[in-house]
Write an enzyme that holds these catalytic residues in place. Sequence first.
Site, PDB file in Angstrom:
ATOM      1  N   SER A 269      16.928 -62.800 -73.954  1.00 18.22           N
ATOM      2  CA  SER A 269      15.815 -62.587 -74.863  1.00 18.22           C
ATOM      3  C   SER A 269      15.487 -61.107 -74.933  1.00 18.22           C
ATOM      4  O   SER A 269      16.109 -60.291 -74.268  1.00 18.22           O
ATOM      5  CB  SER A 269      14.594 -63.373 -74.395  1.00 18.22           C
ATOM      6  OG  SER A 269      14.017 -62.709 -73.289  1.00 18.22           O
ATOM      7  N   LYS A 270      14.494 -60.808 -75.750  1.00 17.43           N
ATOM      8  CA  LYS A 270      14.046 -59.438 -75.935  1.00 17.43           C
ATOM      9  C   LYS A 270      13.767 -58.732 -74.618  1.00 17.43           C
ATOM     10  O   LYS A 270      14.026 -57.561 -74.455  1.00 17.43           O
ATOM     11  CB  LYS A 270      12.722 -59.468 -76.706  1.00 17.43           C
ATOM     12  CG  LYS A 270      12.860 -58.991 -78.128  1.00 17.43           C
ATOM     13  CD  LYS A 270      11.504 -58.748 -78.722  1.00 17.43           C
ATOM     14  CE  LYS A 270      10.713 -60.051 -78.834  1.00 17.43           C
ATOM     15  NZ  LYS A 270       9.465 -59.854 -79.578  1.00 17.43           N
TER      16      LYS A 270
END
Length: 501
Positions: A269-270
């Site tokens: 994820s980010k």
Amino acid sequence: MSETVRVRFAPSPTGEPHVGNVRTAIFTWLFAYVGNVRTAIFTWLFARRAGGSFVIRIEDTDQARTVEGAVEQILDSLRWLGLDWDEGPDVGGPYGPYIQSERLPRYREAVEELLADGHAYRCFCSPERLDQARKEKQRLKQPPGYDRACRDLGNAERQKLDKSGTVPVARFAMPRDGTTKLNDLIRGDVSFENALIDDFVILKSDGFPTYHLANVVDDHAMEISHVLRAEEWLPSTPRHVLIYRALGWEPPLFAHLPILLAPDRSKLSKRHGATSVLEYRKMGYLPEAMLNFLTLLGWSLDDHTEIMSRQQLTENFSIERVGKSGSIFNVEKLDWMNGQYIRSASPDRLAGALLEYWKAYPPPEIPDLPGEQQVLGIVPLIQERLKTLADASPLIQFLFKPEAKYDPAELVQKGMDLDRTRAGLEASLTSLEGLPAFDSETIEQALRSLADELGVKAGQLFGSLRIATTGQRVAPPLFQTMEVLGRERTLSSVRGAIARL
Ligand code: GLU
């Protein structure tokens, strides 16, 4: 199902508009994460390997989350990687339009058919009622989802609601028991308990279909043969299979790609710094390295081959060699691979990549971009030293300044003093002036023997000359640099340095 391979990449141009301005929204929009681009790459490779068609379809039925400008960003990422498409929103094609918001009548038609056959029903429940029902199900520890209140309405009640002016949604009437089975090309046989899937919405009150319905209607209408998509869509697939059946259509074949993991094996994820493919472009990665790297996240040729050209990939890609388990996104490996690609690039390719990169992201160090010939001359200076294209401009910025800028104290190297430094520079000047040719080999020979004669370490002499000619401590190899600068400019920088001492 059609005989030929027709596959699609179906991004949703959605983002999180609340996280700031639209630009931020676009860069954080879910599609752009490398995982989704990997889906595009696998789908494209599969189409090219099979000699089939690669179709782009924009799934923008979630109007509230659609971000302006995102479609262009999506297409840009694909273009940058060299994934060309045969049909799509910009190029058109025989199955268009390729944007779902332009295909609303088709979805309504399918919904009418499902309603008429009893495979779907209208639901009038208000958000408050749905909320209550959800809480009640939680209390009773029943599987979450809609409680089917409108499915079991009597005729009289339904007629009353029809007349009430409430705009209904349409829900799919799930079989109340049994299982839905499918054979996934990667995961094999998978089955789902129908009772655990609620009567999901297929048409919203704004007249837009949901993803499930639109996806099925379009994959059928566009004669898609294989659906390649991320594993997180697997739980949606029984819903799709049931819609296909209810409409009397044959579903395509499905291949759900393994999930991408961060090095700590959590979902990528980010937070792991993973970002949009265009951000990697901006960081100076080569598209061929990115394509190679992303393809190896889940697919392999054998147990050892890592570097593969676009052609090798399209000739060898197969779904049979896509793994089931998650693949780890390791930025260090991307860095390594990018370095490999940079070092093995032909001078033409690297010069082209640098120019293209500088045009897209003008480097502050080089206000006027050089021409192709000049960049070709610079390439040998830096090819061995670049990890990314972004490393280039700081290394060679001196070439674009009228003269080297530095603090004269920097000319004096460790273990040297002012007089010996001046003597070294003066002797270098005489030696360089008298050289029969001004190429890096001749320069190197002359300066190495000069250092011996003067009794200084080569590194000390070369260090002063590096500052004198480039003004930088970190610069490309000295003799090649002098060759590129040319005799005149080299001599005048050395003279300048002597004067400044
Ligand atoms: N629109 C979906 C997405 O954004 C596509 C999923 C699919 O390929 O069916 O990922």
